[in-house]
Write an enzyme that holds these catalytic residues in place. Structure first.
Site, PDB file in Angstrom:
ATOM      1  N   GLY A  10      39.049  27.274 -57.763  1.00 38.48           N
ATOM      2  CA  GLY A  10      37.925  26.433 -57.108  1.00 38.48           C
ATOM      3  C   GLY A  10      37.027  27.367 -56.345  1.00 38.48           C
ATOM      4  N   THR A  11      37.329  28.034 -55.548  1.00 37.91           N
ATOM      5  CA  THR A  11      36.698  29.461 -55.253  1.00 37.91           C
ATOM      6  C   THR A  11      35.300  29.569 -54.365  1.00 37.91           C
ATOM      7  OG1 THR A  11      37.411  30.180 -57.125  1.00 37.91           O
ATOM      8  CG2 THR A  11      35.778  31.557 -55.965  1.00 37.91           C
TER       9      THR A  11
END
Lengths: 205, 148
Positions: A10-11
């Site tokens: 996701g990040t």
């Protein structure tokens, strides 16, 4: 429904240049849909001694491409008989990401230090564009911090200022973005080497 | 849910409220215009404690432990394991044990639910009324980050 969702980093990822090297940072959350598959992921992957990449997008895609580039760089470095340039690493990433742009889902930031040009940050977002920047952010969480970054970034920051800048930015993104979270992994890459740190829980700004 | 305080000494029992909610939610769903909610009702009435669940489909039930969303997958097994262990010894958890169990579940949910946050509130319902504590913050353990 979780079997249908791909595993995604996701990040929020980030890299900043300073005089003498780069500071890179990432969160540590990998998700399959809304479930956190790994809450202590390491998204800062070395592709050579002084060159790292920050991975965002599909976990599988980025791992595969990073492995391929690491191999190519190792080979190239032996042929050259000197450490590879960061620009070369970035270019190798770009070649894979652009050629297979329809199949891949990979947003990568390449950052490191080489003797020729010192610390450098290159971004290779989805689509396969290659762009060098003084600092770069990526991942789903990056959208939430553009305002903060534009207001706060100053060129010519020192190493510790960069580390603080990255940590603050990542912390803000991690709070707001559901797909980012966990701990903050930082790495400072200079001529001397790579120094890694982890900021967790109460250490978060 | 606004109770008109007519001062007539009547108020809804938890069970009655649960039943009413079930009807409302189910009928909305049947008109393909749901109220997109999941509701847990916890109450004490006439010396008996009540725990009921209703969701946007009108699914409704009572159970010794309840959980919604990710909690149904992650927390419910933890709650049930604890309750079953106590039931085998013919007892219910104490207030402190229940509270601690809840916090353990919330911690796991914070670790594993991408749409969660580490702040929470706790309401304890007894004959005397409702005690609301919070907002509190969950302590997370990130030691394993160093093993990776």
């Amino acid at each position: 429904e979780w079997t249908a969702e791909p595993v995604s980093t996701g990040t929020t990822i980030m890299a900043v240049e300073f005089d003498g090297g780069v500071v890179i940072g990432a969160d540590s959350r990998t998700t399959t849909g809304a479930y956190i598959a790994n809450r202590v992921t390491d998204k800062l992957t070395p592709v050579h001694d002084r060159i790292f990449c920050c991975r965002s997008g599909s976990a599988a895609d980025t791992q595969a491409v990073a492995d391929a580039v690491a191999y190519q760089l190792a080979f190239h470095s032996v042929e050259l008989e000197e450490p590879p340039r960061v620009r070369t690493a970035a270019r190798l990433f770009q070649q894979s990401c652009y050629r297979y742009r329809e199949e891949l889902s990979a947003g990568i930031i390449v950052a490191g230090w080489d003797p020729r040009r010192g610390g450098q940050v290159y971004m290779v977002p989805m689509g396969g564009l290659l762009l060098r920047q003084p600092f770069a952010v990526g991942g789903s969480g990056s959208s939430y911090i553009y305002g903060f970054l534009d207001a706060t970034f100053q060129p010519g920051m020192s190493r510790s200022q960069c580390q603080e800048f990255v940590a603050r930015a990542l912390a803000l993104a991690m709070v707001r973005d559901g797909s980012s979270g966990g701990v903050i992994r930082l790495a400072a890459i200079t001529e001397e080497g790579v120094e890694r740190t982890v900021l967790a829980g109460s250490d978060l700004p | 849910i606004d109770e008109e305080l007519l001062g007539d000494g009547h108020s809804y029992s938890p069970r009655a409220l649960h039943s009413w909610l079930t009807r409302v939610l189910y009928n909305r769903r049947s008109k393909i215009n749901p109220l997109w909610n999941t509701v847990l009702i916890a109450g004490v009435y006439g010396g008996e404690s009540f725990l009921g669940y209703v969701d946007m489909l009108g699914v409704a039930y009572e159970a010794p432990s309840l959980a919604t969303g990710f909690g149904a997958y992650l927390a419910q097994p933890l709650l049930r394991a604890e309750l079953e262990r106590d039931r085998d010894r013919d007892r219910l958890p104490t207030r402190e044990e229940a509270r601690e169990l809840l916090e353990r579940c919330l911690k796991v949910l914070y670790y594993r639910d991408a749409r969660s946050f580490n702040r929470y509130e706790v309401a304890t319902v007894t004959e005397k009324g409702v005690e609301l504590e919070g907002p509190l913050t969950l302590e997370a353990n990130w030691d394993i980050a160093h093993v990776v």
